[in-house]
Design an enzyme around this catalytic site. Structure first.
Site, short mmCIF file in Angstrom:
data_model
loop_
_atom_site.label_atom_id
_atom_site.label_comp_id
_atom_site.label_asym_id
_atom_site.label_seq_id
_atom_site.Cartn_x
_atom_site.Cartn_y
_atom_site.Cartn_z
N GLY A 1 -2.23 -61.54 -11.31
CA GLY A 1 -1.04 -61.71 -10.47
C GLY A 1 0.27 -61.62 -11.24
O GLY A 1 0.53 -60.66 -11.96
N TYR A 2 1.08 -62.67 -11.09
CA TYR A 2 2.41 -62.66 -11.68
C TYR A 2 2.43 -63.10 -13.15
O TYR A 2 3.50 -63.26 -13.73
CB TYR A 2 3.34 -63.59 -10.87
CG TYR A 2 3.48 -63.20 -9.41
CD1 TYR A 2 4.28 -62.11 -9.04
CD2 TYR A 2 2.83 -63.89 -8.40
CE1 TYR A 2 4.41 -61.74 -7.70
CE2 TYR A 2 2.96 -63.53 -7.06
CZ TYR A 2 3.75 -62.45 -6.72
OH TYR A 2 3.88 -62.09 -5.40
N ASP A 3 1.26 -63.31 -13.73
CA ASP A 3 1.20 -63.81 -15.12
C ASP A 3 2.06 -63.02 -16.12
O ASP A 3 2.73 -63.63 -16.96
CB ASP A 3 -0.25 -63.88 -15.62
CG ASP A 3 -0.97 -65.11 -15.11
OD1 ASP A 3 -0.30 -66.07 -14.68
OD2 ASP A 3 -2.22 -65.13 -15.16
N THR B 1 -13.18 -69.70 -3.61
CA THR B 1 -12.09 -68.74 -3.88
C THR B 1 -12.69 -67.35 -4.04
O THR B 1 -13.85 -67.23 -4.44
CB THR B 1 -11.31 -69.11 -5.16
OG1 THR B 1 -10.30 -68.12 -5.41
CG2 THR B 1 -12.20 -69.17 -6.40
N HIS C 1 0.54 -74.63 -13.67
CA HIS C 1 0.56 -75.30 -12.37
C HIS C 1 -0.86 -75.71 -11.97
O HIS C 1 -1.10 -76.80 -11.47
CB HIS C 1 1.15 -74.35 -11.33
CG HIS C 1 0.56 -72.96 -11.33
ND1 HIS C 1 0.38 -72.23 -12.48
CD2 HIS C 1 0.04 -72.18 -10.34
CE1 HIS C 1 -0.17 -71.07 -12.20
NE2 HIS C 1 -0.39 -71.02 -10.91
N ASP D 1 -4.45 -73.22 -3.15
CA ASP D 1 -3.49 -72.18 -2.82
C ASP D 1 -2.35 -72.27 -3.82
O ASP D 1 -1.84 -73.36 -4.08
CB ASP D 1 -2.97 -72.39 -1.40
CG ASP D 1 -2.25 -71.15 -0.89
OD1 ASP D 1 -2.81 -70.05 -1.02
OD2 ASP D 1 -1.12 -71.28 -0.39
#
Ligand code: ITT
Length: 187
Positions: free
Chosen positions: A139-141, A5, A166, A63
């Site tokens: 990110g969207y945290d 990653t 997740h 992903d």
């Protein structure tokens, strides 16, 4: 075990999970080619096909993405592109005056053991809150609050995020598999 990653936070979240099982995680920090598809499982499978030509097995990659219910699952497999372009503020703008804030994060692990590719999926349901909260994670945290929590992922440290995320749900499937079939000397 080896993770491929270019996202350091992703590596750190997995490192913490593997540590609980006494497994050292090595980080292969490269950016690899991803196909475009509406099917995230297919994206992961094809990513493994690409990466196995350049990274020695065994390895895994993952992903992840965010599905927002009222936006018909958007941004889904395009989460990375959308985040780069419009950031969390753009998502909040898109969701102005939308009552149903339900969303789901998903993560799909693709593990290549040298013979076969194995896929493991995890997800967590929650809500997109009205304004960004917290500076942790990535990110969207800061705009995602998992159900049964009064904090966003952005307000949690790695350990706490891992108890909901997740990513750790996908990890749990993966570790169960490794416990059953993982060749100890390869882990
Ligand atoms: P690699 O593909 O190199 O692993 P990436 O950052 O591009 O790293 P993804 O494609 O899996 O990772 O993630 C897609 C986007 O979804 C990513 O850019 C983040 O903005 C977001 N995302 C994924 N997991 C997240 C998480 O746990 N918390 C917040 N945002 C997340």
């Amino acid at each position: 075990m080896k993770i491929v990653t270019h996202n350091k936070n992703k590596y750190l979240e997995y490192k913490e999970k593997f540590y609980e099982y006494g497994i050292k995680l090595d980080w292969v920090n490269i950016e690899y080619m991803e196909i475009q598809s509406d099917d995230p499982m297919k994206i992961v499978y094809e990513s493994v096909e690409y990466v196995k030509k350049i990274v020695e097995e065994p390895f895994f990659l993952e992903d992840a993405g965010l599905n927002i219910k009222s936006l018909n699952g958007f941004p889904g497999p395009y989460s990375s592109y959308v985040h780069n372009k419009i950031k969390n503020s753009g998502i909040l703008k898109l969701m102005q005056n939308i009552e149903d804030r339900s969303a789901e994060f998903y993560a799909i692990i693709g593990y290549f053991d040298g013979n076969e590719t194995h896929l493991f999926k995890g997800s967590v349901k929650g809500k997109i809150i009205e304004e960004e909260k917290g500076v942790n994670g990535f990110g969207y945290d800061p705009i995602f609050k998992p159900n049964n929590s009064d904090k966003t992922f952005g307000e949690m440290d790695i350990k706490e995020k891992n108890s909901f995320s997740h990513r750790s749900m996908a990890f749990n499937e993966f570790i169960e598999y490794l416990k059953k079939f993982g060749e100890k000397n390869k882990i």
